[in-house]
Design a protein around this motif. Structure first.
Motif, mmCIF file in Angstrom:
data_model
loop_
_atom_site.group_PDB
_atom_site.id
_atom_site.type_symbol
_atom_site.label_atom_id
_atom_site.label_comp_id
_atom_site.label_asym_id
_atom_site.label_seq_id
_atom_site.Cartn_x
_atom_site.Cartn_y
_atom_site.Cartn_z
ATOM 1 N N GLY A 61 5.975 5.283 -6.115
ATOM 2 C CA GLY A 61 5.181 4.267 -6.810
ATOM 3 C C GLY A 61 3.781 4.208 -6.221
ATOM 4 N N SER A 62 3.397 5.311 -5.592
ATOM 5 C CA SER A 62 2.063 5.459 -5.031
ATOM 6 C C SER A 62 1.617 6.839 -5.503
ATOM 7 C CB SER A 62 2.163 5.397 -3.505
ATOM 8 O OG SER A 62 0.976 4.990 -2.935
ATOM 9 N N LEU A 63 0.728 6.845 -6.477
ATOM 10 C CA LEU A 63 0.418 8.085 -7.192
ATOM 11 C C LEU A 63 0.060 9.250 -6.274
ATOM 12 C CD1 LEU A 63 -0.265 9.678 -9.792
ATOM 13 C CD2 LEU A 63 -2.464 8.498 -9.827
ATOM 14 N N TYR A 87 10.460 8.657 -6.404
ATOM 15 C CA TYR A 87 9.330 7.885 -6.929
ATOM 16 C C TYR A 87 8.942 6.822 -5.912
ATOM 17 C CZ TYR A 87 6.427 5.317 -10.291
ATOM 18 O OH TYR A 87 5.385 4.715 -10.940
ATOM 19 N N ASN A 122 8.993 6.044 -13.072
ATOM 20 C CA ASN A 122 9.600 4.728 -12.871
ATOM 21 C C ASN A 122 10.694 4.526 -13.912
ATOM 22 O OD1 ASN A 122 10.302 2.080 -12.615
ATOM 23 N ND2 ASN A 122 8.200 1.324 -12.411
ATOM 24 N N GLU A 169 -8.429 8.482 -11.733
ATOM 25 C CA GLU A 169 -7.099 8.838 -11.238
ATOM 26 C C GLU A 169 -6.657 10.174 -11.861
ATOM 27 O OE1 GLU A 169 -4.922 4.701 -10.046
ATOM 28 O OE2 GLU A 169 -5.000 5.088 -12.192
ATOM 29 N N ASP A 196 -5.605 3.570 -3.893
ATOM 30 C CA ASP A 196 -4.589 3.613 -4.936
ATOM 31 C C ASP A 196 -3.214 3.302 -4.347
ATOM 32 O OD1 ASP A 196 -3.739 4.478 -7.696
ATOM 33 O OD2 ASP A 196 -2.505 5.760 -6.431
ATOM 34 N N GLY A 197 -2.387 2.661 -5.180
ATOM 35 C CA GLY A 197 -1.042 2.302 -4.718
ATOM 36 C C GLY A 197 -1.095 1.026 -3.908
ATOM 37 N N SER A 198 -2.054 0.176 -4.247
ATOM 38 C CA SER A 198 -2.321 -0.970 -3.377
ATOM 39 C C SER A 198 -1.131 -1.939 -3.280
ATOM 40 C CB SER A 198 -3.584 -1.707 -3.827
ATOM 41 O OG SER A 198 -3.624 -1.815 -5.216
ATOM 42 N N SER A 199 -0.222 -1.875 -4.237
ATOM 43 C CA SER A 199 0.941 -2.761 -4.108
ATOM 44 C C SER A 199 1.835 -2.325 -2.944
ATOM 45 C CB SER A 199 1.733 -2.794 -5.427
ATOM 46 O OG SER A 199 2.109 -1.494 -5.777
ATOM 47 N N TYR A 216 5.389 14.610 -11.909
ATOM 48 C CA TYR A 216 5.139 13.166 -11.859
ATOM 49 C C TYR A 216 4.802 12.742 -13.283
ATOM 50 C CZ TYR A 216 2.813 8.703 -11.133
ATOM 51 O OH TYR A 216 2.460 7.377 -11.216
ATOM 52 N N LYS A 254 -0.479 3.666 -17.769
ATOM 53 C CA LYS A 254 -1.075 2.710 -16.832
ATOM 54 C C LYS A 254 -2.265 3.308 -16.087
ATOM 55 C CE LYS A 254 0.129 0.047 -12.733
ATOM 56 N NZ LYS A 254 1.086 -0.109 -11.625
ATOM 57 N N LEU A 255 -2.217 4.605 -15.865
ATOM 58 C CA LEU A 255 -3.199 5.230 -14.976
ATOM 59 C C LEU A 255 -4.547 5.411 -15.662
ATOM 60 C CD1 LEU A 255 -0.793 7.832 -13.380
ATOM 61 C CD2 LEU A 255 -1.405 5.560 -12.537
ATOM 62 N N TYR A 268 3.720 9.322 -15.595
ATOM 63 C CA TYR A 268 3.514 7.910 -15.945
ATOM 64 C C TYR A 268 3.213 7.901 -17.435
ATOM 65 C CZ TYR A 268 3.556 3.058 -15.156
ATOM 66 O OH TYR A 268 3.957 1.753 -15.180
HETATM 67 P P1 FDP Z 1 -0.637 0.462 -7.904
HETATM 68 O O1 FDP Z 1 -0.418 -0.326 -9.165
HETATM 69 O O2 FDP Z 1 0.216 -0.007 -6.769
HETATM 70 O O3 FDP Z 1 -2.090 0.624 -7.526
HETATM 71 O O4 FDP Z 1 -2.554 3.480 -9.828
HETATM 72 C C1 FDP Z 1 -1.616 2.563 -10.072
HETATM 73 C C2 FDP Z 1 -0.292 2.741 -9.340
HETATM 74 O O5 FDP Z 1 -0.146 1.964 -8.198
HETATM 75 C C3 FDP Z 1 0.043 4.188 -8.917
HETATM 76 O O6 FDP Z 1 -0.399 4.511 -7.641
HETATM 77 C C4 FDP Z 1 1.535 4.216 -9.007
HETATM 78 O O7 FDP Z 1 2.053 5.513 -9.181
HETATM 79 C C5 FDP Z 1 1.796 3.311 -10.179
HETATM 80 O O8 FDP Z 1 0.695 2.421 -10.273
HETATM 81 C C6 FDP Z 1 3.055 2.516 -10.030
HETATM 82 O O9 FDP Z 1 3.257 1.777 -11.180
HETATM 83 P P2 FDP Z 1 4.701 1.129 -11.528
HETATM 84 O O10 FDP Z 1 4.916 0.054 -10.528
HETATM 85 O O11 FDP Z 1 4.554 0.622 -12.905
HETATM 86 O O12 FDP Z 1 5.711 2.225 -11.425
#
Ligand code: FDP
Length: 357
Positions: free
Chosen positions: A257-259, A255, A228, A291, A135-138, A273, A285-286, A275
Motif C-alpha cells: 500500500g506504498s506505491l 501489497y 488492494n 506518480e 508517497d505512501g504517507s498513510s 502492481y 487513485k494514482l 491500481y
Molecule cells: P497513500 O494514499 O498512502 O499516499 O499514492 C497514493 C498511495 O498511498 C500509494 O502509495 C499506494 O499504493 C496507494 O495510495 C494505496 O491506496 P489504497 O489504500 O487505496 O490501497
C-alpha cells in the motif's frame, strides 16, 4: 586437490559491466561520468539530479526520526525558531521545493502537496519538475516504507519567458529523467535519464548514495501480484478474472500500500502492481503527472511495461494538473496478460455487478 578447489571458489572473475562503474561509485561521480557520455550536455540536468539527491538525504534523516519527534510531542507544536512543526509529507515538500528552487535549473514545480503550479520565476531555469515528495504517507506513522517520486521535463517555451500550460502538461514520453527514492530497510535512489535504470543505496554514516544496482532489468515474467483486493467487488469483471487467474497459478499476493515500495519489489523480483479504476475512484487513485509517469518511464527503461489497463501510460496527454489514472505496471508479460483479461471481459458484468465501464 584442496588447493585447486580453493582456487575455484576464490578466483576473482572480473565482471566487465561492473568494471565501468566499480563498487564504491558514488551517485555524484556516476552522474558526472554519465554526463561526459552525452555530447553538448551542459551539466544542468546533472546538477538537478544532485539537488534532488541532497533533498532526499534530508528527508531520509527526517523520516528516521519522525517517531522520536512524535514521542517527544514536538510535532504539531512550535520549534525553537518559533516555526510550526509540520507533518512529514509537508516537510518533504518544503525540502524538495527548497532544493529545486535554490539549485537554479528549474522554472516550475508541480507537487502533490500544492494545488497550483509553483512558478519559480526563474528566468534561466529550463526544467519543469513534477514531484510527489512523500508517497505512501498513510504508512508514515506505522514505520512502513515510503517514497519520493519525481519526473523531469524540459520546458517547451523559450527560456526566460513566462511559464505556459504546455510547459507543464507534457505527456510522460517527453520526460528527460525520472526517479524515486525508497525510504525502506535501506534508503535507495533509482533513476533513469532514458539510458537504462540505475539504483543507489544510501550509506548514512558517509552521507553518500553508492551505486548498488547497475542497469536494472525487470524480469519479463513474475509471480507476484500487488493490488488492494479489499476493493475486489469494485473492480471490473476482467480484472476480477485476472485476479482469479493469479490465484489459480498460485502467485503470491504482496501489497504494502506504498506505491514506491510495491513497485520496487516487483521491479527486482518480477510482478505486477495494479491500481485500477474502482467504483469509488472511476479514474483510479494514482496521479498521472507525479506518480504514474515517472514509474512508467522507469519500468519501460528496465524492460517492463506500464498501461492504464488499455493504453501506454506515457502516451496519455494530461488535461489536468492532478489528473488520476488507473495503473498496471511491472513485468511486461504480466501487464500484457492483465490487459488481455480486461479486453476479453469488457462486456461482462462484474461479480457483484458493481462496476461496468
Ligand atoms: P497513500 O494514499 O498512502 O499516499 O499514492 C497514493 C498511495 O498511498 C500509494 O502509495 C499506494 O499504493 C496507494 O495510495 C494505496 O491506496 P489504497 O489504500 O487505496 O490501497
Amino acid at each position: 586437490m584442496y588447493f585447486s578447489n580453493f582456487m575455484k571458489t576464490k578466483l576473482y572473475s572480473p565482471n566487465t559491466s561492473s568494471l565501468a562503474y566499480p563498487v564504491g561509485t558514488t551517485l555524484d561521480r556516476f552522474i558526472k561520468l554519465k554526463q561526459e557520455e552525452f555530447q553538448f550536455a551542459s551539466g544542468e540536468l546533472s546538477q538537478l539530479l544532485r539537488d534532488i539527491a541532497l533533498a532526499a538525504k534530508i528527508v531520509n534523516r527526517e523520516t528516521n526520526r519522525a517517531g522520536l519527534a512524535n514521542i517527544g510531542g514536538a510535532f504539531g507544536q512550535t520549534n525553537v525558531q518559533g516555526e510550526e512543526q509540520q507533518k512529514l509529507d509537508v516537510i518533504a515538500n518544503i525540502r524538495f521545493t527548497r532544493a529545486l528552487t535554490k539549485g537554479g535549473e528549474v522554472c516550475a514545480i508541480v507537487s502533490e502537496e500544492d494545488d497550483e503550479v509553483i512558478d519559480l520565476q526563474n528566468g534561466s531555469g529550463k526544467y519543469v519538475v513534477a514531484i510527489d515528495p512523500l508517497d505512501g504517507s498513510s504508512n508514515i506513522d506505522v514505520n512502513i516504507s515510503i517514497g519520493t517520486i519525481f519526473s523531469i521535463y524540459r520546458r517547451v517555451t523559450p527560456i526566460g519567458s513566462p511559464i505556459q500550460p504546455e510547459d507543464i502538461m507534457q505527456p510522460g514520453n517527453q520526460q528527460v529523467a525520472a526517479g524515486y527514492v525508497l525510504y525502506g530497510s535501506s534508503t535507495m535512489l533509482v533513476y533513469t535519464t532514458g539510458h537504462g535504470v540505475n539504483g543507489f543505496t544510501y550509506e548514512p554514516s558517509l552521507g553518500e548514495f553508492f551505486l548498488s544496482h547497475q542497469n536494472m532489468v525487470a524480469p519479463s515474467d513474475g509471480n507476484i501480484y500487488s493490488v488492494n483486493e479489499g476493493s475486489y467487488y469494485q473492480f471490473e469483471a476482467g480484472l476480477q478474472e485476472y485476479i482469479e487467474h493469479c490465484k489459480a497459478k498460485f502467485y503470491s499476493a504482496r501489497y504494502i500500500g506504498s506505491l514506491v515500495a510495491d513497485f520496487h519489489r516487483n521491479l527486482l523480483k518480477g510482478g505486477i502492481y495494479i491500481y485500477p479504476a474502482t467504483q469509488k475512484s472511476p479514474n483510479g487513485k494514482l496521479r498521472l503527472l507525479y506518480e504514474a509517469n515517472a514509474l512508467s518511464f522507469i519500468a519501460e527503461q528496465a524492460g517492463g511495461k506500464a498501461t492504464d489497463g488499455h493504453g501506454r501510460i506515457l502516451d496519455i496527454q494530461p488535461t489536468a494538473l492532478h489528473q488520476r489514472t488507473p495503473l498496471f505496471i511491472g513485468s511486461k508479460n504480466m501487464v500484457d496478460e492483465a490487459g488481455n483479461f480486461l479486453k476479453k471481459n469488457a462486456t461482462t458484468v462484474a461479480r457483484k455487478g458493481v462496476l461496468v465501464q
